[in-house]
Design a protein around this motif. Structure first.
Motif, PDB file in Angstrom:
ATOM      1  N   CYS A 223       0.568  -1.411  -0.047  1.00  0.00           N
ATOM      2  CA  CYS A 223       0.249  -0.072   0.482  1.00  0.00           C
ATOM      3  C   CYS A 223       0.903   1.544   0.091  1.00  0.00           C
ATOM      4  O   CYS A 223       0.846   2.275  -0.655  1.00  0.00           O
ATOM      5  CB  CYS A 223      -1.031  -0.436   1.652  1.00  0.00           C
ATOM      6  SG  CYS A 223      -2.263  -1.451   0.937  1.00  0.00           S
ATOM      7  N   GLY A 224       1.693   1.567   0.571  1.00  0.00           N
ATOM      8  CA  GLY A 224       3.039   2.481   0.841  1.00  0.00           C
ATOM      9  C   GLY A 224       3.400   2.259  -0.422  1.00  0.00           C
ATOM     10  O   GLY A 224       3.534   3.926  -0.713  1.00  0.00           O
ATOM     11  N   ILE A 225       3.369   1.655  -1.549  1.00  0.00           N
ATOM     12  CA  ILE A 225       4.287   2.014  -2.949  1.00  0.00           C
ATOM     13  C   ILE A 225       2.973   2.289  -3.477  1.00  0.00           C
ATOM     14  O   ILE A 225       3.925   3.371  -4.398  1.00  0.00           O
ATOM     15  CB  ILE A 225       4.509  -0.012  -3.027  1.00  0.00           C
ATOM     16  CG1 ILE A 225       6.189   0.185  -2.172  1.00  0.00           C
ATOM     17  CG2 ILE A 225       4.597   0.122  -4.978  1.00  0.00           C
ATOM     18  CD1 ILE A 225       6.449  -2.094  -2.706  1.00  0.00           C
ATOM     19  N   PHE A 226       1.896   1.530  -3.340  1.00  0.00           N
ATOM     20  CA  PHE A 226       0.707   2.508  -4.025  1.00  0.00           C
ATOM     21  C   PHE A 226       0.977   3.717  -3.894  1.00  0.00           C
ATOM     22  O   PHE A 226       0.669   4.495  -4.472  1.00  0.00           O
ATOM     23  CB  PHE A 226      -0.707   1.583  -4.168  1.00  0.00           C
ATOM     24  CG  PHE A 226      -1.795   2.347  -4.109  1.00  0.00           C
ATOM     25  CD1 PHE A 226      -1.699   1.244  -6.038  1.00  0.00           C
ATOM     26  CD2 PHE A 226      -2.153   3.186  -4.155  1.00  0.00           C
ATOM     27  CE1 PHE A 226      -3.325   2.451  -6.200  1.00  0.00           C
ATOM     28  CE2 PHE A 226      -3.060   3.951  -4.903  1.00  0.00           C
ATOM     29  CZ  PHE A 226      -3.847   3.057  -6.293  1.00  0.00           C
ATOM     30  N   VAL A 227       0.939   4.526  -2.986  1.00  0.00           N
ATOM     31  CA  VAL A 227       0.538   5.609  -2.356  1.00  0.00           C
ATOM     32  C   VAL A 227       2.101   6.348  -2.969  1.00  0.00           C
ATOM     33  O   VAL A 227       1.518   7.660  -3.825  1.00  0.00           O
ATOM     34  CB  VAL A 227       0.663   5.791  -1.130  1.00  0.00           C
ATOM     35  CG1 VAL A 227       0.698   7.340  -0.872  1.00  0.00           C
ATOM     36  CG2 VAL A 227      -0.732   5.653  -0.240  1.00  0.00           C
ATOM     37  N   SER A 228       2.697   5.718  -2.767  1.00  0.00           N
ATOM     38  CA  SER A 228       3.847   7.050  -3.394  1.00  0.00           C
ATOM     39  C   SER A 228       4.004   6.488  -5.522  1.00  0.00           C
ATOM     40  O   SER A 228       4.250   7.165  -5.515  1.00  0.00           O
ATOM     41  CB  SER A 228       5.195   6.458  -3.453  1.00  0.00           C
ATOM     42  OG  SER A 228       5.762   5.826  -2.212  1.00  0.00           O
ATOM     43  N   ARG A 229       3.623   6.031  -5.602  1.00  0.00           N
ATOM     44  CA  ARG A 229       3.490   5.956  -7.062  1.00  0.00           C
ATOM     45  C   ARG A 229       1.742   6.109  -8.436  1.00  0.00           C
ATOM     46  O   ARG A 229       2.661   7.526  -8.728  1.00  0.00           O
ATOM     47  CB  ARG A 229       2.949   4.699  -7.645  1.00  0.00           C
ATOM     48  CG  ARG A 229       4.777   3.690  -7.401  1.00  0.00           C
ATOM     49  CD  ARG A 229       4.942   2.683  -8.272  1.00  0.00           C
ATOM     50  NE  ARG A 229       6.204   2.157  -8.351  1.00  0.00           N
ATOM     51  CZ  ARG A 229       6.596   0.648  -8.018  1.00  0.00           C
ATOM     52  NH1 ARG A 229       5.277  -0.090  -8.732  1.00  0.00           N
ATOM     53  NH2 ARG A 229       7.362   0.088  -8.194  1.00  0.00           N
ATOM     54  N   PHE A 230       1.153   6.608  -6.916  1.00  0.00           N
ATOM     55  CA  PHE A 230      -0.327   7.027  -7.772  1.00  0.00           C
ATOM     56  C   PHE A 230      -0.756   7.692  -6.365  1.00  0.00           C
ATOM     57  O   PHE A 230      -1.757   9.155  -7.141  1.00  0.00           O
ATOM     58  CB  PHE A 230      -1.435   6.126  -7.844  1.00  0.00           C
ATOM     59  CG  PHE A 230      -1.077   4.382  -9.139  1.00  0.00           C
ATOM     60  CD1 PHE A 230      -0.790   5.239 -10.041  1.00  0.00           C
ATOM     61  CD2 PHE A 230      -0.823   3.386  -8.513  1.00  0.00           C
ATOM     62  CE1 PHE A 230      -0.828   3.795 -10.929  1.00  0.00           C
ATOM     63  CE2 PHE A 230      -0.096   2.667  -9.298  1.00  0.00           C
ATOM     64  CZ  PHE A 230      -0.507   2.801 -10.094  1.00  0.00           C
ATOM     65  N   GLY A 231      -0.212   8.413  -6.068  1.00  0.00           N
ATOM     66  CA  GLY A 231      -0.753   9.542  -4.940  1.00  0.00           C
ATOM     67  C   GLY A 231      -1.419   9.337  -4.101  1.00  0.00           C
ATOM     68  O   GLY A 231      -2.614   8.154  -4.088  1.00  0.00           O
ATOM     69  N   CYS A 232      -1.780  10.330  -2.580  1.00  0.00           N
ATOM     70  CA  CYS A 232      -2.396   9.925  -1.848  1.00  0.00           C
ATOM     71  C   CYS A 232      -4.019  10.360  -1.829  1.00  0.00           C
ATOM     72  O   CYS A 232      -5.114   9.242  -1.200  1.00  0.00           O
ATOM     73  CB  CYS A 232      -2.728  10.873  -0.713  1.00  0.00           C
ATOM     74  SG  CYS A 232      -2.930  11.312   1.099  1.00  0.00           S
ATOM     75  N   ARG A 233      -4.246  11.632  -3.056  1.00  0.00           N
ATOM     76  CA  ARG A 233      -6.079  11.223  -4.070  1.00  0.00           C
ATOM     77  C   ARG A 233      -6.971   9.395  -4.160  1.00  0.00           C
ATOM     78  O   ARG A 233      -7.607   9.556  -2.996  1.00  0.00           O
ATOM     79  CB  ARG A 233      -6.550  12.221  -4.397  1.00  0.00           C
ATOM     80  CG  ARG A 233      -7.398  12.071  -5.116  1.00  0.00           C
ATOM     81  CD  ARG A 233      -7.902  13.659  -5.905  1.00  0.00           C
ATOM     82  NE  ARG A 233      -7.371  14.864  -5.670  1.00  0.00           N
ATOM     83  CZ  ARG A 233      -7.290  15.592  -6.067  1.00  0.00           C
ATOM     84  NH1 ARG A 233      -7.102  16.013  -7.521  1.00  0.00           N
ATOM     85  NH2 ARG A 233      -7.259  16.919  -5.070  1.00  0.00           N
ATOM     86  N   ARG A 234      -5.624   8.837  -4.708  1.00  0.00           N
ATOM     87  CA  ARG A 234      -6.137   7.771  -5.298  1.00  0.00           C
ATOM     88  C   ARG A 234      -6.324   6.291  -4.061  1.00  0.00           C
ATOM     89  O   ARG A 234      -7.651   5.894  -4.344  1.00  0.00           O
ATOM     90  CB  ARG A 234      -5.064   7.260  -6.282  1.00  0.00           C
ATOM     91  CG  ARG A 234      -5.254   8.116  -7.485  1.00  0.00           C
ATOM     92  CD  ARG A 234      -4.691   7.288  -8.774  1.00  0.00           C
ATOM     93  NE  ARG A 234      -5.001   8.134 -10.349  1.00  0.00           N
ATOM     94  CZ  ARG A 234      -4.097   8.164 -11.482  1.00  0.00           C
ATOM     95  NH1 ARG A 234      -2.943   6.884 -11.132  1.00  0.00           N
ATOM     96  NH2 ARG A 234      -4.008   8.738 -11.961  1.00  0.00           N
TER      97      ARG A 234
END
Length: 138
Positions: free
Chosen positions: A38-49
């Motif tokens: 999930c941390g990787i997802f937030v880093s790549r796609f942003g907090c909003r998504r």
């Protein structure tokens, strides 16, 4: 954790083995390593998504638990909600870093994390108070 004090009541209400209730409780612990992805997802796609995905996951998982009342359905709904929770929890410090100045980040992060603890605590208290040990009161 919210179901812990009322495992017997929930098992009687759903007419299931306590194993399924405990499984629903342990889902968060068993899936906690997913928070790294999930941390990787937030880093790549942003907090909003990430927050949008957390909101949708909580909504879908919650409604799945409402309409699919079998033991397996409850655990599946809980898994979806757990994954959504991790996405939201990992987004909290990122949200604070994006929206608040450096001097306020620790406070904003603490408040956001505390809100999830208070929400869980309210469920922890209201569950047994509402049912009073009688599964027919649900």
């Amino acid at each position: 954790i919210c179901l812990s004090p009322m495992v017997d009541t929930v098992a009687r209400f759903y007419d299931c083995d306590k194993f399924w209730v405990y499984s629903s409780i342990l889902v968060f612990d068993l899936l906690s390593p997913v928070s790294f992805s999930c941390g990787i997802f937030v880093s790549r796609f942003g907090c909003r998504r990430a927050i949008r995905l957390a909101t949708i996951g909580t909504f879908v998982g919650g409604w799945l638990k409402v309409v699919w009342l079998s033991e397996f359905g409850q655990v599946v709904g809980q898994v979806i909600m757990a994954l959504a929770h991790f996405m939201g929890a990992v987004s909290v410090p990122v949200f604070s870093a994006l929206w608040f100045p450096t001097s306020e980040r620790a406070l904003s992060t603490s408040i956001l994390f505390f809100a999830t603890i208070v929400g869980g605590g309210v469920g922890f208290v209201l569950g047994p108070v509402t049912t009073q040990g009688d599964p027919n009161r649900l």
